[in-house]
Design an enzyme around this catalytic site. Structure first.
Site, PDB file in Angstrom:
ATOM      1  N   HIS A  31      22.724  -2.137   7.841  1.00  0.00           N
ATOM      2  CA  HIS A  31      21.495  -1.956   7.071  1.00  0.00           C
ATOM      3  C   HIS A  31      21.432  -2.886   5.871  1.00  0.00           C
ATOM      4  CE1 HIS A  31      21.232   2.310   8.939  1.00  0.00           C
ATOM      5  NE2 HIS A  31      21.212   1.340   9.806  1.00  0.00           N
ATOM      6  N   CYS A  88       6.867 -12.046  19.680  1.00  0.00           N
ATOM      7  CA  CYS A  88       7.465 -11.672  18.398  1.00  0.00           C
ATOM      8  C   CYS A  88       8.980 -11.679  18.415  1.00  0.00           C
ATOM      9  CB  CYS A  88       6.928 -10.326  17.924  1.00  0.00           C
ATOM     10  SG  CYS A  88       7.333  -8.975  19.037  1.00  0.00           S
TER      11      CYS A  88
HETATM   12  C1  PEP Z   1      12.420  -8.059  20.622  1.00  0.00           C
HETATM   13  O1  PEP Z   1      13.055  -7.278  21.324  1.00  0.00           O
HETATM   14  O2  PEP Z   1      12.239  -9.253  20.922  1.00  0.00           O
HETATM   15  C2  PEP Z   1      11.834  -7.603  19.355  1.00  0.00           C
HETATM   16  C3  PEP Z   1      11.001  -8.364  18.678  1.00  0.00           C
HETATM   17  O3  PEP Z   1      12.196  -6.396  18.894  1.00  0.00           O
HETATM   18  P1  PEP Z   1      13.613  -6.082  18.251  1.00  0.00           P
HETATM   19  O4  PEP Z   1      14.310  -7.381  17.994  1.00  0.00           O
HETATM   20  O5  PEP Z   1      13.338  -5.322  17.003  1.00  0.00           O
HETATM   21  O6  PEP Z   1      14.276  -5.268  19.304  1.00  0.00           O
END
Ligand code: PEP
Ligand code: MG
Length: 756
Positions: free
Chosen positions: A368, A681
Site C-alpha cells: 500500500h 487502461c
Molecule cells: C488491468 O488489468 O489492465 C487494469 C487496468 O486493472 P488493474 O491493473 O488494476 O488490475
C-alpha cells in the site's frame, strides 16, 4: 551480590571518565586498551577497526608491539580477528595458535600468547571492529568475562560510529567501515532518481548514558518500561486500530509474546548487571540477537528478527521518552526516507517537497505504501534487505527507482553522474510540460484521447499538471486500501464527490471495487485461496455479497447528483455477470427516484475487458454496455496463463505477440460497428513501442499513469498514424514475431525523430 560482575562496572565507569577527557582520539584509545587489559588481568588488549576497504586495521594495543599500530592490517577472511568480524560472534580459545584460522603477524610479537578472547564491536548487528584480550598462559575465559568484554565493546562502537576515529586510519584505506561505499539492490517501485541524505522513519535512539551508577535503579526502569510496553501493545490490540507502521494483528501477537518472553527479559537484566543503563542493555542485547539472526537463512527466523527489532526499538523509545517515529514536520531538506515498512498514511504526512526518495526493507510493488509513493511521484526502491542496519542518519545516498539500485555514501563521480541523470530527466519533464495544453493530434490529424489512471486524492493534481483530459480509470479499491477502516456509505459519497469536484468538466470513470487477488483490505478477513488471481475477487465478490457493491453504487449515484456519472465493472467474465451487476445498479438508481432524490444527469455504465471469455461475446457485450475499457494487465495474464505478480514468468510473454494483438484488433473494429467507445487502461498503453502498436491496430483512447502522459502525447504528435496502421497490419498478416515487430516499430519511431 554477584561478586564477579562488580569488575565490569568499575571498568565501565573508568572508561566513561576517559571518554570525557579532552585528549586526542588516539590518546584516549591508548588509555582504553590499558584500562581493559588491567581490569581483565590480561597481558594484551587490542582494538581492530574495520575499514572501508574491507580490511581490519590495528588501531591501539597494550601488550603487542606498539610499532604495529596502524601498520598491521588483515583481510576479513584472515586470522582469528577476521573470523570474529565475519561471524560477528565472540571467540574464546585457550590455545589460539592451534586454531586453523590463526594467522601469524610477525610485527606484532603475539606468538607468545596462548589464550585469546575476541568479541565483535557491533553496530546494528554488523561488526565494525574487533576487541581482543590475550594472555600468555593457557586459560579459559569465563562467560562473565566474555559478557564484560562485549559490554566494553559497546563503548568502542560509540566512538567509531561517532566518527572520532576517522582521521586516524592509515591513508588510502578510505576511513572506517562506517564510511564504506555500498551498492545495494532492491526492487524498483516508483520510477525516478533521488539524491539526498538518509533519514530514518523510525529514528534510532541515541544512547547518551551507557554506564549506570545504580543497577537496582536501572532494573526498576527496565521493569517499568516493559510494563508500559506490554500495556501499550494490549491497548493497540483492544482498540482494533492499526499502528502507524501498518502492522497486522499477527505481528502484534508476536510482539506480545516477545514482551513476555522470560529469556529476553533475563538477558536484558544480565546486561544491566554488567554495568549498563537500561537503554544500553536493550541496545546491547538487540545487537547480539541481530548479529546472530542476520546470518540465518531461515526466512521465519529473519522475520522474527524484524519483530524483535521493532519491539526493542519501542522499548528504547519508552525508556528514553522519545517518539517512535519521526515527527512528520521534522523532515530535513533533501531527505531520502529509509524504513523497514511504513503505512500509507504515514507517508502522506511527510512534506512532499522535502522528500527526494523512499527506501524500504520490506514492501514490494503492490504494497500500500508503494501505491501511495507512486501516486506522489516519490522515487522508491523496495525489498532492500538489511538496509537499516547498513546506513547511518545523514549518510549521502542515491536511489534509482527504475533499476532498484541504492548507492550509500557514493563516491563523487557517481554523485555527479546521477545528478546529471536527474537534470536530464527534469529537462525532459519540462519539455513534456510544454505539451500540456496542446492536443494529442497525430501528424496526419488523427485525434487521440489521453486520460490518466488514478486511485487517490493526491493523484488528482496530475490532471492539471499533465493535461490529461480525464480520469479513464479510477481504482476505487486504492481509496479503500489506505483507509484505516471500511469507508461507510456517507464517507464514500463524500470522497467520490470531492473527486468529481476536482476533476470539474473532465470525466472520471470510477471502477467498482477490484479487491481480492493481491489486493487485500487490511481490515477485512483475508481468505486463503490456492489461486487468488482466479479466485473470489472483484465483481464476483460484489455479486455474491451485494451489500458492498450496492453501497458503492449508492455512494457513486449520490456523489454525482445533477452531473455525469461513469462507472465500470472489473473482472467481468460473462455477459450475464454484467447484466446482474447492471440490474443492481439500476435498482439503486430507481430507489433514488422513488425517494424523490435527484440522481446523476447522465449515466454511463461500462465494462472492463480483462477476462478472455468476454472476447468471444463481443457483439452482445457492445450492444448492452455504454463503453468498454481494456485492462491489458489482466487480459495478458489470463490469455497466456501467466501470473503478473510472479517475476519468474511475468515478462515471459510479449504483449506484441501476434496472438495477443489479433485478439485486441477485433475490439476497435466491433466498437466502431456498434458505435460504442473503447479505450485501453492497462500499462501496455503507457509504453512507447506498445502504444505505437495499439495506435496501429486502431485504438484512439488510452488511460495511463500520469508520468507516461507526456511521453505518449509527444509520440502521438510525432507520428503519422496512417503509415503506422499500414506497418502494423502488414506485419500482423505476415505473422511477424514480437521481437521483429518491436524492432520495426523502434525503427519507425527513430524515423519520426522519437527517442525512448
Ligand atoms: C488491468 O488489468 O489492465 C487494469 C487496468 O486493472 P488493474 O491493473 O488494476 O488490475
Ligand atoms: Mg485488472
Amino acid at each position: 551480590m554477584r561478586g564477579g560482575l562488580v569488575g565490569p562496572r568499575v571498568l565501565l565507569r573508568r572508561l566513561r571518565e576517559v571518554m570525557s577527557e579532552h585528549a586526542s582520539a588516539q590518546a584516549r584509545l591508548d588509555k582504553i586498551v590499558v584500562l581493559i587489559a588491567s581490569n581483565m588481568v590480561a597481558e594484551v588488549c587490542s582494538v581492530y577497526v574495520a575499514r572501508a576497504d574491507n580490511t581490519l586495521e590495528l588501531y591501539a594495543t597494550e601488550g603487542l608491539k606498539r610499532e604495529a599500530v596502524h601498520l598491521t592490517t588483515m583481510r576479513m577472511d584472515e586470522g582469528l580477528v577476521g573470523l570474529i568480524a565475519r561471524e560477528a560472534q565472540p571467540l574464546s580459545l585457550s590455545d589460539a595458535q592451534s586454531h586453523p584460522a590463526f594467522s601469524y603477524k610477525p610485527e606484532t610479537g603475539e606468538e607468545i600468547y596462548a589464550s585469546f578472547l575476541g568479541v565483535p564491536i557491533l553496530r546494528g548487528g554488523n561488526a565494525i571492529g574487533v576487541l581482543v584480550v590475550q594472555n600468555r598462559a593457557a586459560r579459559t575465559y569465563s562467560e562473565e568475562e566474555v559478557e564484560a568484554l562485549q559490554t566494553t565493546a559497546m563503548v568502542l562502537a560509540e566512538m567509531i560510529a561517532g566518527g572520532e576515529l576517522e582521521a586516524l586510519a592509515r591513508p588510502g584505506s578510505g576511513g572506517t567501515a562506517m564510511r564504506r561505499v555500498l551498492t545495494l539492490s532492491g526492487q524498483g517501485i516508483a520510477d525516478g532518481v533521488g539524491l539526498g541524505h538518509v533519514v530514518l522513519h523510525e529514528p534510532r535512539v541515541e544512547i547518551k548514558n551507557l554506564v549506570a551508577d545504580d543497577p537496582e535503579r536501572e532494573l526498576q526502569r527496565l521493569a517499568a518500561g516493559l510494563e508500559q510496553l506490554r500495556a501499550s501493545i494490549d491497548d493497540l490490540m483492544d482498540s482494533g486500530a492499526l499502528i502507524p507502521a501498518g502492522e497486522t494483528r499477527d505481528v502484534l501477537e508476536t510482539f506480545r509474546m516477545f514482551a513476555r518472553d522470560r529469556g529476553w527479559v533475563h538477558r536484558l537484566q544480565e546486561a544491566i548487571h554488567t554495568g549498563l543503563t537500561a537503554e544500553a542493555a536493550v541496545e546491547r542485547v538487540q545487537s547480539d540477537i541481530r548479529a546472530r539472526l542476520l546470518r540465518q537463512t531461515d526466512p521465519y527466523l529473519r522475520e522474527r528478527l524484524h519483530d524483535l527489532d521493532d519491539l526493542a526499538n519501542r522499548l528504547l523509545h519508552q525508556l528514553t521518552g522519545t517518539a517512535f517515529t519521526l515527527a512528520a514536520d521534522k523532515l530535513p531538506e533533501n531527505a531520502i526516507l529509509v524504513a523497514r515498512t511504513m503505512g500509507p498514511a504515514a507517508l502522506l504526512e511527510y512534506q512532499r517537497l522535502k522528500l527526494r526518495g523512499l527506501v524500504l526493507e520490506e514492501g514490494g510493488a503492490t504494497s500500500h505504501v508503494a501505491i501511495v509513493a507512486r501516486a506522489l511521484g516519490i522515487p522508491t526502491v523496495g525489498k532492500v534487505e538489511g538496509v537499516i542496519g547498513l546506513v547511518e542518519p545523514g549518510d549521502a545516498i542515491i536511489i534509482d527507482g527504475g533499476t532498484g539500485e541504492v548507492h550509500v555514501r557514493p563516491p563523487v563521480d557517481l554523485q555527479s553522474a546521477y545528478a546529471e541523470k536527474a537534470r536530464l530527466r527534469a529537462r525532459r519533464q519540462e519539455q513534456y510540460r510544454a505539451l500540456r495544453d496542446r492536443p494529442a493530434l497525430s501528424k496526419d490529424g488523427v485525434p487521440v484521447e489521453i486520460q490518466m489512471n488514478a486511485g487517490l486524492l493526491v493523484d488528482l493534481p496530475n490532471l492539471d499538471e499533465t493535461g490529461a483530459t480525464g480520469v479513464g480509470l479510477f481504482r476505487t479499491e486504492i481509496l479503500f486500501m489506505v483507509a484505516p477502516s471500511l469507508p461507510r456509505a456517507q464517507a464514500q459519497e463524500a470522497l467520490y464527490r470531492t473527486i468529481i469536484d476536482i476533476a470539474g468538466r473532465r470525466p472520471v470513470t470510477f471502477r467498482t471495487l477490484d479487491i481480492g487477488g493481491d489486493k487485500v483490505l487490511p481490515y477485512l478477513r483475508k481468505i486463503d485461496e490456492e489461486n487468488p488471481a482466479l479466485g473470489w475477487r472483484a465483481v464476483r465478490i460484489g455479486l455474491d455479497r451485494p451489500a458492498l457493491l450496492r453501497t458503492q453504487f449508492r455512494a457513486l449515484l449520490g456523489a454525482a447528483r445533477e452531473r455525469e456519472l461513469r462507472v465500470m465493472l472489473p473482472m467481468v467474465a460473462t455477459f450475464e455477470e454484467f447484466e446482474a451487476a447492471r440490474a443492481m445498479f439500476l435498482r439503486e438508481r430507481e430507489r433514488l427516484r422513488r425517494l424523490g432524490q435527484s440522481g446523476p444527469k447522465q449515466v454511463h455504465l461500462g465494462v472492463m475487458l480483462e477476462v478472455p471469455s468476454l472476447l468471444f461475446d463481443l457483439e452482445r457485450v457492445f450492444d448492452q454496455v455504454d463503453f468498454v475499457s481494456i485492462g491489458t494487465n489482466d487480459l495478458l495474464q489470463f490469455m497466456f496463463a501467466v501470473d503478473r505478480e510472479n517475476p519468474r514468468v511475468a515478462t515471459r510473454f510479449d504483449p506484441l505477440h501476434p496472438s495477443f494483438l489479433k485478439a485486441l484488433a477485433r475490439v476497435p473494429a466491433i466498437a466502431t460497428e456498434k458505435g460504442k467507445p473503447v479505450s485501453i487502461c492497462g500499462e501496455m498503453a503507457g509504453k512507447p513501442i506498445e502504444a505505437l502498436a495499439l495506435l496501429g491496430l486502431g485504438f484512439r483512447a488510452f488511460s495511463i499513469s500520469p508520468s507516461n502522459i507526456g511521453p505518449i502525447k509527444a509520440l502521438v504528435r510525432a507520428v503519422d498514424i496512417g503509415a503506422l496502421e499500414a506497418l502494423v497490419w502488414s506485419r500482423l498478416e505476415r505473422g511477424s514475431d514480437p521481437a521483429r515487430l518491436r524492432a520495426d516499430l523502434a525503427e519507425f519511431a527513430a524515423a519520426h525523430d522519437l527517442a525512448f
